[in-house]
Write an enzyme that holds these catalytic residues in place. Structure first.
Site, short mmCIF file in Angstrom:
data_model
loop_
_atom_site.label_atom_id
_atom_site.label_comp_id
_atom_site.label_asym_id
_atom_site.label_seq_id
_atom_site.Cartn_x
_atom_site.Cartn_y
_atom_site.Cartn_z
N ILE A 1 0.73 -1.07 -0.24
CA ILE A 1 -0.10 0.16 -0.18
C ILE A 1 0.89 1.34 0.10
O ILE A 1 0.49 2.55 -0.10
CB ILE A 1 -0.92 0.03 1.24
N PHE B 1 -7.72 -2.87 4.91
CA PHE B 1 -7.23 -3.80 6.08
C PHE B 1 -5.91 -3.91 6.02
O PHE B 1 -5.48 -4.61 7.05
CB PHE B 1 -7.84 -5.37 5.44
N ALA B 2 -5.13 -3.49 5.11
CA ALA B 2 -3.61 -3.76 5.21
C ALA B 2 -2.99 -3.19 6.49
O ALA B 2 -3.12 -2.19 6.65
CB ALA B 2 -2.97 -3.42 3.75
N ALA B 3 -2.27 -3.97 7.04
CA ALA B 3 -1.73 -3.45 8.41
C ALA B 3 -0.78 -4.61 8.84
O ALA B 3 -1.06 -5.94 8.60
CB ALA B 3 -2.73 -3.30 9.44
N ASP C 1 -10.25 -1.42 18.41
CA ASP C 1 -10.68 -1.03 19.56
C ASP C 1 -9.46 -0.68 20.37
O ASP C 1 -9.53 0.08 21.58
CB ASP C 1 -11.58 -1.81 20.27
N LYS D 1 -1.87 2.27 14.96
CA LYS D 1 -3.39 2.04 14.36
C LYS D 1 -3.96 3.26 14.38
O LYS D 1 -4.77 4.06 13.77
CB LYS D 1 -4.34 0.91 14.59
N LYS E 1 -2.45 -15.67 16.90
CA LYS E 1 -3.33 -15.31 17.99
C LYS E 1 -3.84 -16.30 18.72
O LYS E 1 -3.90 -17.27 18.71
CB LYS E 1 -4.41 -14.46 16.96
N LEU E 2 -4.45 -15.70 19.75
CA LEU E 2 -4.94 -16.50 20.96
C LEU E 2 -5.87 -17.74 20.59
O LEU E 2 -5.32 -18.91 20.89
CB LEU E 2 -5.68 -15.89 22.04
N PRO F 1 -0.61 -21.41 26.32
CA PRO F 1 0.06 -20.56 27.06
C PRO F 1 -0.88 -19.16 27.42
O PRO F 1 -1.73 -18.65 26.54
CB PRO F 1 1.12 -20.04 26.08
N PRO G 1 4.50 -7.48 28.17
CA PRO G 1 4.63 -6.10 28.69
C PRO G 1 3.75 -4.86 28.32
O PRO G 1 3.21 -5.18 27.14
CB PRO G 1 5.92 -5.63 27.85
P1 NAD Z 1 -3.71 -9.87 9.18
O1 NAD Z 1 -2.19 -9.78 10.05
O2 NAD Z 1 -4.37 -11.17 9.25
O3 NAD Z 1 -3.56 -9.52 7.77
C1 NAD Z 1 -2.78 -8.30 7.19
C2 NAD Z 1 -2.97 -8.33 5.84
O4 NAD Z 1 -2.33 -7.11 5.34
C3 NAD Z 1 -1.88 -9.61 5.38
O5 NAD Z 1 -2.58 -10.32 4.15
C4 NAD Z 1 -0.54 -9.10 4.87
O6 NAD Z 1 0.00 -9.38 3.92
C5 NAD Z 1 -1.17 -7.69 4.28
N1 NAD Z 1 -0.17 -6.40 4.52
C6 NAD Z 1 0.38 -6.19 5.43
N2 NAD Z 1 1.27 -5.29 5.22
C7 NAD Z 1 1.03 -4.65 3.84
C8 NAD Z 1 1.44 -3.64 3.00
N3 NAD Z 1 2.33 -2.89 3.39
N4 NAD Z 1 0.72 -3.46 1.85
C9 NAD Z 1 -0.28 -4.60 1.46
N5 NAD Z 1 -0.71 -5.56 2.29
C10 NAD Z 1 0.00 -5.41 3.43
O7 NAD Z 1 -4.55 -8.84 9.92
P2 NAD Z 1 -6.26 -8.97 10.33
O8 NAD Z 1 -6.45 -9.69 11.63
O9 NAD Z 1 -6.75 -9.59 8.90
O10 NAD Z 1 -6.62 -7.36 10.43
C11 NAD Z 1 -6.88 -6.64 9.26
C12 NAD Z 1 -7.14 -5.29 9.65
O11 NAD Z 1 -8.09 -5.22 10.94
C13 NAD Z 1 -5.93 -4.69 10.43
O12 NAD Z 1 -5.86 -3.41 9.85
C14 NAD Z 1 -6.27 -4.71 11.61
O13 NAD Z 1 -5.57 -3.63 12.55
C15 NAD Z 1 -7.70 -4.48 11.90
N6 NAD Z 1 -8.46 -5.37 13.05
C16 NAD Z 1 -8.07 -6.70 13.27
C17 NAD Z 1 -8.68 -7.21 14.68
C18 NAD Z 1 -8.41 -8.54 14.71
O14 NAD Z 1 -8.82 -9.13 15.90
N7 NAD Z 1 -7.78 -9.32 14.00
C19 NAD Z 1 -9.71 -6.46 15.20
C20 NAD Z 1 -9.90 -5.21 14.81
C21 NAD Z 1 -9.28 -4.61 13.60
P1 TYD Z 2 -4.30 -11.83 20.63
O1 TYD Z 2 -4.94 -12.86 19.98
O2 TYD Z 2 -2.85 -11.65 20.30
O3 TYD Z 2 -5.12 -10.32 20.48
P2 TYD Z 2 -4.76 -8.94 20.99
O4 TYD Z 2 -3.59 -8.65 21.83
O5 TYD Z 2 -5.00 -8.03 19.89
O6 TYD Z 2 -6.04 -8.69 21.82
O7 TYD Z 2 -4.29 -11.93 22.12
C1 TYD Z 2 -5.73 -12.08 22.87
C2 TYD Z 2 -5.46 -11.97 24.40
O8 TYD Z 2 -5.08 -13.28 24.73
C3 TYD Z 2 -4.44 -10.87 24.97
O9 TYD Z 2 -5.03 -10.34 25.91
C4 TYD Z 2 -3.09 -11.82 24.93
C5 TYD Z 2 -3.63 -13.24 25.19
N1 TYD Z 2 -2.76 -14.06 24.90
C6 TYD Z 2 -2.41 -15.15 25.83
O10 TYD Z 2 -2.72 -15.19 27.05
N2 TYD Z 2 -1.50 -16.20 25.37
C7 TYD Z 2 -1.01 -16.22 24.05
O11 TYD Z 2 -0.21 -17.14 23.63
C8 TYD Z 2 -1.62 -15.10 23.18
C9 TYD Z 2 -1.11 -15.14 21.77
C10 TYD Z 2 -2.18 -14.06 23.52
#
Ligand code: NAD
Ligand code: TYD
Length: 352
Positions: free
Chosen positions: A58, A79-81, A133, A162, A197-198, A213, A291
């Protein structure tokens, strides 16, 4: 057509799949394919004329300008991030680059494109920025859930990056008139979720007989939303959201992390019992806390409900069952994402 960025990731991938299933409008999908991007998620679209995939950043202004000129989208959904808090603690640079500089570059190219559209096209155009959030910081147990007018108090490098991107989007509306929409959503879960992710991590570790964990005391609270409900909310905001507005999206599902892990164990005990007859919960291990770990997130999703009529279809328990069932049924997708760099991350972060 619409331009989706980050559409090979977890939420973007689900959004693209749902969009193609429910609409004839084509999707142009721009994704850098970082470790989190995965074309296997989009494998079912290989023969689909309504989906065009482009690998790219992007932040690559020339590429973005070319794509906009060639495809003339009526909307961009960003969505890219870089999206993982723990990775942002180990190495924040990529988060600054993509989430802040990348969003800035995207906004600039979109602004130029938009300014050259005809007036009716300008009025129709939307830039939908998908955010989190976590920009609002951490809540005390008795505090009201995050509302749209709450101050930003981001605590992790991820959340700060963000928050910065949200501010840029807001400024591009107020200064240049770009028709933007911003959504701030709670923790998503569901199919195609990268297992750092968890929820997917716990499902896969449980099945592999590995420790589950739990950071610190496991009493941190998150609000959980099934990813397809989030995608439905985004479609609703895109079509009917008021320009310049922010919409908070959440599942009304506050759960402690320990509860989430135990719920996964209980469902797995039923769906795929351990061969030795023991309970998966025996694999739970409390590990060092993150942390700066935010204690509680919760979303007040009344605005999107009252203005746009969106409510989540899944409860936490029904969405979790869908998710676990999906992971049990898709071992190929899992083996594709759990090799190479994924193992490096697990080794770095959990010391295994
Ligand atoms: P993800 O990490 O699974 O996917 C991110 C995608 O962006 C990947 O496909 C990656 O290749 C692409 N990407 C990264 N850097 C890029 C760049 N510079 N240019 C183009 N593409 C790039 O993330 P996700 O969980 O699908 O989250 C999508 C969006 O939603 C993010 O902006 C995130 O902050 C937001 N969001 C996520 C959650 C969640 O629980 N996962 C909750 C709220 C908001
Ligand atoms: P995560 O899925 O990384 O999402 P976020 O940090 O964006 O909320 O983590 C969800 C919650 O689970 C967060 O409070 C951290 C905790 N967590 C664990 O306790 N153990 C783990 O191995 C991971 C990855 C997350």
């Amino acid at each position: 057509m619409i331009l989706v960025t980050g559409g090979a990731g977890f939420i973007g991938g689900n959004f693209v799949l749902d969009w193609v299933a429910g609409s004839d409008e084509p999707v142009l999908n721009l994704d850098k394919l970082t470790y989190a991007g995965n074309l296997e998620t989009l494998a079912s679209l290989q023969q689909c004329a309504g989906h065009v995939f482009v690998q790219g950043d992007i932040g690559d202004g020339a590429l973005v300008a070319q794509l906009l000129a060639d495809h003339k989208p009526r909307a961009v959904i960003n969505f890219a991030a870089e999206s993982h808090v723990d990775r942002s603690i180990h190495g924040p640079a990529d988060f600054i680059q993509t989430n802040i500089v990348g969003t800035f570059n995207l906004l600039e190219r979109v602004r130029v494109y938009w300014s050259e559209l005809s007036e009716p096209e300008q009025t129709q155009f939307r830039f939908l920025h998908v955010s989190t959030d976590e920009v609002y910081g951490s809540l005390q147990p008795d505090e009201a859930p995050f509302a749209e007018r709450d101050p930003y108090e981001p605590n992790s490098p991820y959340a700060a990056s963000k928050a910065a991107s949200d501010h840029l989007v807001r400024a591009w509306h107020h200064t240049y008139g770009l028709p933007v929409l911003t959504t701030n959503c709670s923790n998503n879960y569901g199919p195609f979720h990268f297992p750092e992710k968890l929820i997917p991590l716990v499902i896969l570790n449980a099945l592999a007989g590995k420790p589950l964990p739990v950071y610190g005391d496991g009493q941190q609270v998150r609000d959980w939303l099934y990813v397809k409900d989030h995608c439905a909310a985004l479609r609703q905001v895109l079509e009917a959201g008021r320009v310049g507005e922010t919409y908070n999206i959440g599942g009304w599902n506050e759960r402690t992390n320990l509860h989430v892990v135990q719920a996964i164990c209980t469902q797995l005990d039923e769906l795929r019992p351990r061969p030795d007859g023991h309970h998966y919960a025996e694999q739970i291990q409390f590990v060092a806390d993150r942390p700066g770990h935010d204690r509680r997130y919760a979303i007040d999703a009344r605005k999107v409900a009252n203005e746009l009529g969106w409510r989540p279809a899944q409860t936490f328990e029904s969405g979790l069952r869908e998710t676990i069932t999906w992971y049990l049924a898709n071992p190929e997708w899992i083996s594709g994402v759990t090799s190479g760099s994924y193992r490096d991350w697990v080794g770095l972060h959990y010391g295994q």
